[in-house]
Design a protein around this motif. Structure first.
Motif, PDB file in Angstrom:
ATOM      1  N   GLU A  88       8.963  25.516  -5.303  1.00  0.00           N
ATOM      2  CA  GLU A  88       7.944  26.225  -4.756  1.00  0.00           C
ATOM      3  C   GLU A  88       7.069  26.201  -6.123  1.00  0.00           C
ATOM      4  OE1 GLU A  88      10.621  29.681  -2.599  1.00  0.00           O
ATOM      5  OE2 GLU A  88      10.102  29.930  -4.724  1.00  0.00           O
ATOM      6  N   ASN A  89       5.975  26.329  -5.499  1.00  0.00           N
ATOM      7  CA  ASN A  89       4.927  26.430  -6.767  1.00  0.00           C
ATOM      8  C   ASN A  89       3.961  27.632  -6.353  1.00  0.00           C
ATOM      9  OD1 ASN A  89       2.880  26.072  -8.730  1.00  0.00           O
ATOM     10  ND2 ASN A  89       3.101  23.717  -8.598  1.00  0.00           N
ATOM     11  N   ASN A  90       4.094  28.702  -7.327  1.00  0.00           N
ATOM     12  CA  ASN A  90       3.479  30.155  -7.145  1.00  0.00           C
ATOM     13  C   ASN A  90       2.632  30.100  -8.429  1.00  0.00           C
ATOM     14  OD1 ASN A  90       4.752  30.747  -4.609  1.00  0.00           O
ATOM     15  ND2 ASN A  90       6.535  31.657  -5.747  1.00  0.00           N
ATOM     16  N   GLN A  91       1.169  30.166  -8.269  1.00  0.00           N
ATOM     17  CA  GLN A  91       0.279  30.275  -9.000  1.00  0.00           C
ATOM     18  C   GLN A  91       0.583  29.391 -10.364  1.00  0.00           C
ATOM     19  OE1 GLN A  91       0.281  34.512  -9.301  1.00  0.00           O
ATOM     20  NE2 GLN A  91      -1.458  34.645  -7.812  1.00  0.00           N
ATOM     21  N   GLY A  92       1.076  28.233 -10.230  1.00  0.00           N
ATOM     22  CA  GLY A  92       1.496  27.438 -11.526  1.00  0.00           C
ATOM     23  C   GLY A  92       2.918  27.589 -11.877  1.00  0.00           C
ATOM     24  N   ASN A  93       3.574  28.469 -11.168  1.00  0.00           N
ATOM     25  CA  ASN A  93       5.004  28.703 -11.928  1.00  0.00           C
ATOM     26  C   ASN A  93       5.788  28.009 -10.930  1.00  0.00           C
ATOM     27  OD1 ASN A  93       4.304  30.308 -14.147  1.00  0.00           O
ATOM     28  ND2 ASN A  93       4.138  32.280 -12.561  1.00  0.00           N
ATOM     29  N   GLU A  94       6.553  26.957 -11.485  1.00  0.00           N
ATOM     30  CA  GLU A  94       7.313  26.101 -10.613  1.00  0.00           C
ATOM     31  C   GLU A  94       8.813  26.518 -10.479  1.00  0.00           C
ATOM     32  OE1 GLU A  94       7.932  21.895 -12.007  1.00  0.00           O
ATOM     33  OE2 GLU A  94       7.383  21.096  -9.925  1.00  0.00           O
TER      34      GLU A  94
END
Lengths: 181, 364
Positions: B282-288
């Motif tokens: 998952e990639n949420n606003q640059g957080n993997e």
């Protein structure tokens, strides 16, 4: 690639340049594909040829009379034609099976011999294993090979080998080996 | 049959008997049952050794292919030569050393072969299992796991059915690393590259000084009881003339997995179900985040990112089994159980058997 240097290194037990011979792989694969084979068969055949080449150099059966690429191609052609012949004779298209049989040391008995002798060899020191392997696998000749094997004279290499061989022989018996035959 | 008889048979097989000597031998062989048995024994020993060496050579040939394929345009890519050319042959899962990744950290040797040199303080040497051998990680009564469990309780079930794996179980490391060593006169602990092929290593001794040759490069190894940088030998040494002895040094390869750093850029979540193990990113606003789905307990999951030759490779070590996470797919993908017979980067997770290196005495 300096073929002479590569062969000299191989004869001295240094395989560090063998990977460079994979540069000849595409030629072999293409040739196999042109001769009703697949890419995978070509790659397998090349590996087998490389195995034969390295083994022959180490055991003194290859004398660099021809270029390595020519020699590899010669092995490949012989093996490929033999396989095609075998396939025709056995009315089978399954080349893979033939290859597997060759790779599997021809059956369970020989595998047992391998394990048995491996255990015997592990009972020797590293230097003894090196000497026995050099003599039995690489056909080392003491007068020629004593230096590369780390001895000061052929006599000392021969004597040490004799000690090692006695140790190896002393740990087995005719009956045990016969049972594996 | 004595030693002389065995030597004669060896000469017979090596085609070193000629003329009358050969004729005498053949005549005796036809009549002497004991000699026939001895010939049979030596023949079988030779066949066995040929089978062993053929198998070893075939395995090395496969490794050379990997090495060639990973060397894009030139043969001399020293950063790539190391890991791909390791020996896969006959790798056995046995104890290995574990070295804390601190410049002056004490070394730990595996198995029962702790350094016995009385000068080495015993409190610097401890035996640690390799992580992949420790198949029951969850049952270990270690403070690290207890600590992990405490963190887990705080984080678990934070997101409907997903458990966040404690940060200390998400690691990152580089491979290969700079070579370091510790040496007590009998054992060398080598840190930084557990895949160096045994065939490319030699030990030399000149007077009281020891030298380790790795892939043709020479390093002097002083009696360092603590982890020290392996520095190239800058002096001159004539390696043209040496004698191999029966004396040996034991070389133990350090595990580079256990002392890995925490990966602060990756979060790992676990969804516990009875299905075949899968994963996705998952990639949420640059957080993997990596989401692992399978019937696993969170305390048994460790995730490693390995930086190698410009690439990032992800592995999950779960209850002692290693899985490859082949790419950073955002759709569900099966987790691939690692087959250690393949000669690839995953072998850094496999404990490596110690090797014995004969000491070559340099002649002055």
């Amino acid at each position: 690639m300096n073929e002479k240097k590569l062969i000299e290194k191989l004869q001295n037990g240094d395989e560090s340049d063998v990977y460079k011979l994979y540069t000849y792989r595409p030629i072999i694969v293409k040739w196999v594909q042109k001769n009703n084979g697949t890419e995978e068969e070509g790659q397998d055949l090349f590996q087998e040829a490389l195995f034969v080449f390295v083994k022959n150099v180490k055991s003194g059966k290859y004398h660099h009379d021809s270029k390595i690429s020519t020699y590899l191609m010669g092995i490949c052609k012989n093996q490929w034609y033999k396989k095609l012949r075998d396939n025709r004779e056995h009315h089978s298209d399954n080349l893979q099976d033939n290859e597997k049989i060759e790779e599997n040391d021809d059956g369970p008995n020989e595998l047992s011999l391998k394990s048995y002798v491996k255990a015997l060899m592990e009972g020797l020191s590293e230097s003894c294993r090196k000497l026995v392997t050099a003599r039995f696998y690489e056909n080392a000749i003491w007068e020629k090979d004593y230096l590369r094997l780390g001895y000061t004279s052929s006599q000392s290499a021969r004597q040490q080998f004799s000690v090692c061989l006695s140790k190896l022989r002393g740990n087995t018996s005719y009956d045990e080996l016969l049972a594996l035959d | 049959m004595g030693k002389m008889g065995t030597e004669l048979i060896d000469k017979f097989f090596a085609n070193e008997l000629e003329g009358q000597e050969l004729r005498d031998f053949e005549k005796r062989l036809a009549e002497d049952e004991e000699l026939q048995k001895e010939v049979f024994i030596l023949k079988k020993l030779r066949e066995g050794i040929e089978q062993i060496e053929d198998a070893n050579l075939r395995e090395r040939i496969v490794q050379y292919e990997e090495k060639y394929d990973s060397t894009p345009t030139t043969f001399l890519r020293p950063t790539q030569i190391g890991w791909v050319s390791g020996i896969a042959a006959s790798i056995l899962i046995v104890g290995v050393i574990y070295v804390n990744f601190k410049p002056d950290a004490p070394i730990e040797l595996s198995g029962n072969e702790q350094i016995e040199d009385p000068e080495v303080p015993q409190d610097t040497i401890r035996v640690q299992p390799h992580p992949i051998e420790d198949r029951r990680l969850a049952d270990r009564d270690s403070s690290a796991i207890k600590s992990a469990n405490n963190v887990l309780k705080k984080h678990s079930l934070a997101m409907g059915g997903q458990t966040v794996i404690p940060a200390q179980q998400v690691m990152i490391l580089n491979y290969p690393q700079s070579l370091k060593y510790a040496f007590d006169g009998k054992n060398i602990a080598l840190y930084g590259d557990p895949l160096i092929p045994a065939l490319q290593m030699d030990v030399f001794k000149n007077k009281d000084n020891y030298y380790l040759s790795i892939k043709g490069n020479l390093y002097e190894i002083g009696p360092e009881k603590r982890l020290s940088q392996l520095e190239p030998f800058s002096g001159s040494l004539n390696l043209d003339s040496y004698q191999t002895t029966e004396d040996e040094l034991t070389l133990k390869f350090a595990d580079i997995i256990s002392p890995a750093d925490q990966d602060t850029n990756l979060e790992v979540k676990l969804v516990k179900t009875m299905t075949t193990p899968t994963y996705y990113f998952e990639n949420n606003q640059g957080n993997e985040s990596l989401v692992i789905i399978g019937n696993f307990d969170p305390e048994g999951v460790k995730v490693y990112t390995v930086n190698h030759v410009g690439g990032r490779y992800c592995f999950a070590l779960i209850n002692g089994d290693l899985y490859r996470i082949p790419d950073r797919s955002q759709t569900k993908q099966p987790m691939e159980r690692v087959n250690f017979s393949r000669n690839d980067l995953s072998r850094i997770f496999q404990p490596r058997q110690e090797i014995k290196l004969p000491i070559n005495i340099i002649k002055n």
